[in-house]
Motif scaffolding. Structure first.
Motif, short mmCIF file in Angstrom:
data_model
loop_
_atom_site.label_atom_id
_atom_site.label_comp_id
_atom_site.label_asym_id
_atom_site.label_seq_id
_atom_site.Cartn_x
_atom_site.Cartn_y
_atom_site.Cartn_z
N GLU A 83 15.97 27.06 -22.60
CA GLU A 83 15.89 25.59 -22.61
C GLU A 83 16.04 25.08 -24.05
O GLU A 83 16.73 24.10 -24.31
CB GLU A 83 14.57 25.10 -22.02
CG GLU A 83 14.46 23.58 -22.03
CD GLU A 83 13.12 23.06 -21.52
OE1 GLU A 83 13.01 21.84 -21.37
OE2 GLU A 83 12.20 23.85 -21.30
N SER A 86 19.65 25.27 -25.00
CA SER A 86 20.40 24.21 -24.34
C SER A 86 20.18 22.86 -25.03
O SER A 86 21.13 22.11 -25.27
CB SER A 86 19.99 24.13 -22.87
OG SER A 86 20.64 23.05 -22.23
N THR A 90 22.90 20.56 -27.29
CA THR A 90 23.30 19.30 -26.67
C THR A 90 22.61 18.11 -27.32
O THR A 90 23.25 17.32 -27.98
CB THR A 90 23.04 19.30 -25.15
OG1 THR A 90 21.65 19.55 -24.91
CG2 THR A 90 23.88 20.32 -24.43
#
Length: 143
Positions: A83, A86, A90
Protein backbone atom coordinates in the motif's frame (compact mmCIF):
# COMPACT_ATOMS: atom_id res chain seq x y z
CA UNK A 1 17.94 18.02 -48.66
CA UNK A 2 15.65 19.88 -46.26
CA UNK A 3 13.69 16.68 -45.62
CA UNK A 4 16.90 14.83 -44.65
CA UNK A 5 17.80 17.59 -42.15
CA UNK A 6 14.34 17.45 -40.56
CA UNK A 7 14.47 13.67 -40.38
CA UNK A 8 17.94 13.82 -38.75
CA UNK A 9 16.77 16.33 -36.15
CA UNK A 10 13.67 14.29 -35.30
CA UNK A 11 15.75 11.13 -35.01
CA UNK A 12 18.27 12.86 -32.72
CA UNK A 13 15.44 14.11 -30.46
CA UNK A 14 13.94 10.62 -30.24
CA UNK A 15 17.30 9.09 -29.32
CA UNK A 16 17.92 11.71 -26.64
CA UNK A 17 14.43 11.21 -25.22
CA UNK A 18 14.90 7.44 -25.16
CA UNK A 19 18.20 7.78 -23.29
CA UNK A 20 16.65 9.97 -20.62
CA UNK A 21 13.67 7.71 -19.99
CA UNK A 22 15.40 4.36 -19.67
CA UNK A 23 15.07 2.76 -16.24
CA UNK A 24 18.27 1.62 -14.62
CA UNK A 25 18.10 -1.47 -12.47
CA UNK A 26 20.55 -3.58 -10.61
CA UNK A 27 20.15 -7.15 -9.61
CA UNK A 28 20.91 -7.51 -5.95
CA UNK A 29 18.44 -9.71 -4.16
CA UNK A 30 17.89 -13.41 -4.62
CA UNK A 31 14.99 -15.70 -4.00
CA UNK A 32 14.53 -19.39 -4.62
CA UNK A 33 12.38 -21.01 -7.30
CA UNK A 34 11.52 -24.69 -7.16
CA UNK A 35 11.75 -26.44 -10.51
CA UNK A 36 10.17 -29.86 -10.91
CA UNK A 37 11.03 -32.35 -13.59
CA UNK A 38 8.18 -33.92 -15.60
CA UNK A 39 9.83 -37.32 -15.91
CA UNK A 40 8.20 -40.33 -14.18
CA UNK A 41 10.64 -39.89 -11.27
CA UNK A 42 10.33 -36.14 -10.63
CA UNK A 43 13.17 -34.41 -8.89
CA UNK A 44 13.07 -31.07 -7.14
CA UNK A 45 15.92 -28.63 -7.45
CA UNK A 46 16.29 -25.07 -6.28
CA UNK A 47 17.88 -22.30 -8.30
CA UNK A 48 18.47 -18.70 -7.22
CA UNK A 49 16.55 -16.09 -9.20
CA UNK A 50 17.70 -12.48 -9.33
CA UNK A 51 15.11 -9.80 -8.51
CA UNK A 52 15.67 -6.40 -10.09
CA UNK A 53 15.83 -3.42 -7.74
CA UNK A 54 16.02 0.11 -9.06
CA UNK A 55 18.84 2.52 -8.32
CA UNK A 56 16.38 5.11 -6.99
CA UNK A 57 14.78 2.75 -4.48
CA UNK A 58 11.35 2.87 -6.08
CA UNK A 59 10.19 -0.71 -6.58
CA UNK A 60 7.55 -3.06 -5.24
CA UNK A 61 8.56 -4.40 -1.84
CA UNK A 62 9.16 -8.10 -1.22
CA UNK A 63 10.18 -10.40 1.63
CA UNK A 64 13.59 -8.76 2.08
CA UNK A 65 11.96 -5.40 2.74
CA UNK A 66 9.34 -6.96 5.03
CA UNK A 67 11.98 -8.71 7.15
CA UNK A 68 14.02 -5.49 7.34
CA UNK A 69 11.12 -3.30 8.53
CA UNK A 70 9.85 -5.91 10.98
CA UNK A 71 13.01 -5.46 13.05
CA UNK A 72 11.63 -2.03 13.97
CA UNK A 73 7.86 -2.45 13.37
CA UNK A 74 6.96 -6.05 14.20
CA UNK A 75 3.29 -5.65 13.20
CA UNK A 76 4.11 -4.47 9.65
CA UNK A 77 2.82 -6.68 6.83
CA UNK A 78 3.67 -7.03 3.16
CA UNK A 79 0.21 -5.63 2.43
CA UNK A 80 1.12 -2.44 4.34
CA UNK A 81 4.35 -2.10 2.36
CA UNK A 82 2.51 -2.70 -0.92
CA UNK A 83 0.00 0.00 0.00
CA UNK A 84 2.88 2.35 0.82
CA UNK A 85 4.47 1.64 -2.56
CA UNK A 86 1.18 2.23 -4.34
CA UNK A 87 0.64 5.54 -2.54
CA UNK A 88 4.24 6.64 -3.09
CA UNK A 89 4.01 6.02 -6.82
CA UNK A 90 0.59 7.65 -7.21
CA UNK A 91 -0.34 10.19 -4.52
CA UNK A 92 3.20 11.50 -4.06
CA UNK A 93 3.83 11.80 -7.77
CA UNK A 94 0.58 13.66 -8.43
CA UNK A 95 2.35 16.87 -7.34
CA UNK A 96 6.01 16.15 -8.03
CA UNK A 97 8.43 13.61 -9.42
CA UNK A 98 9.19 10.63 -7.17
CA UNK A 99 12.26 11.32 -5.05
CA UNK A 100 15.20 8.95 -4.88
CA UNK A 101 14.51 7.14 -1.61
CA UNK A 102 18.19 6.39 -1.00
CA UNK A 103 19.35 10.03 -1.17
CA UNK A 104 17.28 11.30 1.75
CA UNK A 105 18.45 10.35 5.27
CA UNK A 106 16.12 8.24 7.46
CA UNK A 107 15.65 11.01 10.00
CA UNK A 108 14.31 13.42 7.34
CA UNK A 109 11.69 11.02 5.97
CA UNK A 110 9.42 11.40 9.02
CA UNK A 111 9.05 15.17 8.56
CA UNK A 112 8.76 14.86 4.78
CA UNK A 113 6.02 12.26 5.19
CA UNK A 114 4.17 14.42 7.74
CA UNK A 115 4.26 17.53 5.53
CA UNK A 116 3.50 15.87 2.20
CA UNK A 117 0.71 13.63 3.48
CA UNK A 118 -1.34 16.69 4.46
CA UNK A 119 -1.22 18.02 0.90
CA UNK A 120 -2.02 14.59 -0.50
CA UNK A 121 -4.91 14.18 1.99
CA UNK A 122 -3.65 10.82 3.26
CA UNK A 123 -5.21 9.15 6.26
CA UNK A 124 -3.04 8.25 9.25
CA UNK A 125 -3.02 4.61 8.08
CA UNK A 126 -1.93 5.60 4.58
CA UNK A 127 0.73 7.95 5.94
CA UNK A 128 2.06 5.13 8.12
CA UNK A 129 2.16 2.77 5.12
CA UNK A 130 4.22 5.24 3.05
CA UNK A 131 6.64 5.82 5.92
CA UNK A 132 7.17 2.11 6.54
CA UNK A 133 7.59 1.46 2.81
CA UNK A 134 10.33 4.10 2.55
CA UNK A 135 12.17 2.83 5.64
CA UNK A 136 11.93 -0.78 4.41
CA UNK A 137 13.39 0.15 1.03
CA UNK A 138 16.21 2.12 2.66
CA UNK A 139 16.98 -0.78 5.00
CA UNK A 140 17.60 -3.10 2.05
CA UNK A 141 19.62 -0.72 -0.12
CA UNK A 142 21.96 -2.68 -2.40
CA UNK A 143 25.58 -2.22 -1.41
Amino acid sequence: MKLIKIFSIVLAILIIAACHTSKKTTKSATSTVIVTNTTPNPTVTTQPVMIAKSYDGIFAPGNDELIAIQTKYKDCTLQTLAEGYSLYTTSCTNCHKAKNIYYIPDERWYDINENMSRGAHLTDTQKDAVYKYVLAIKATKPK
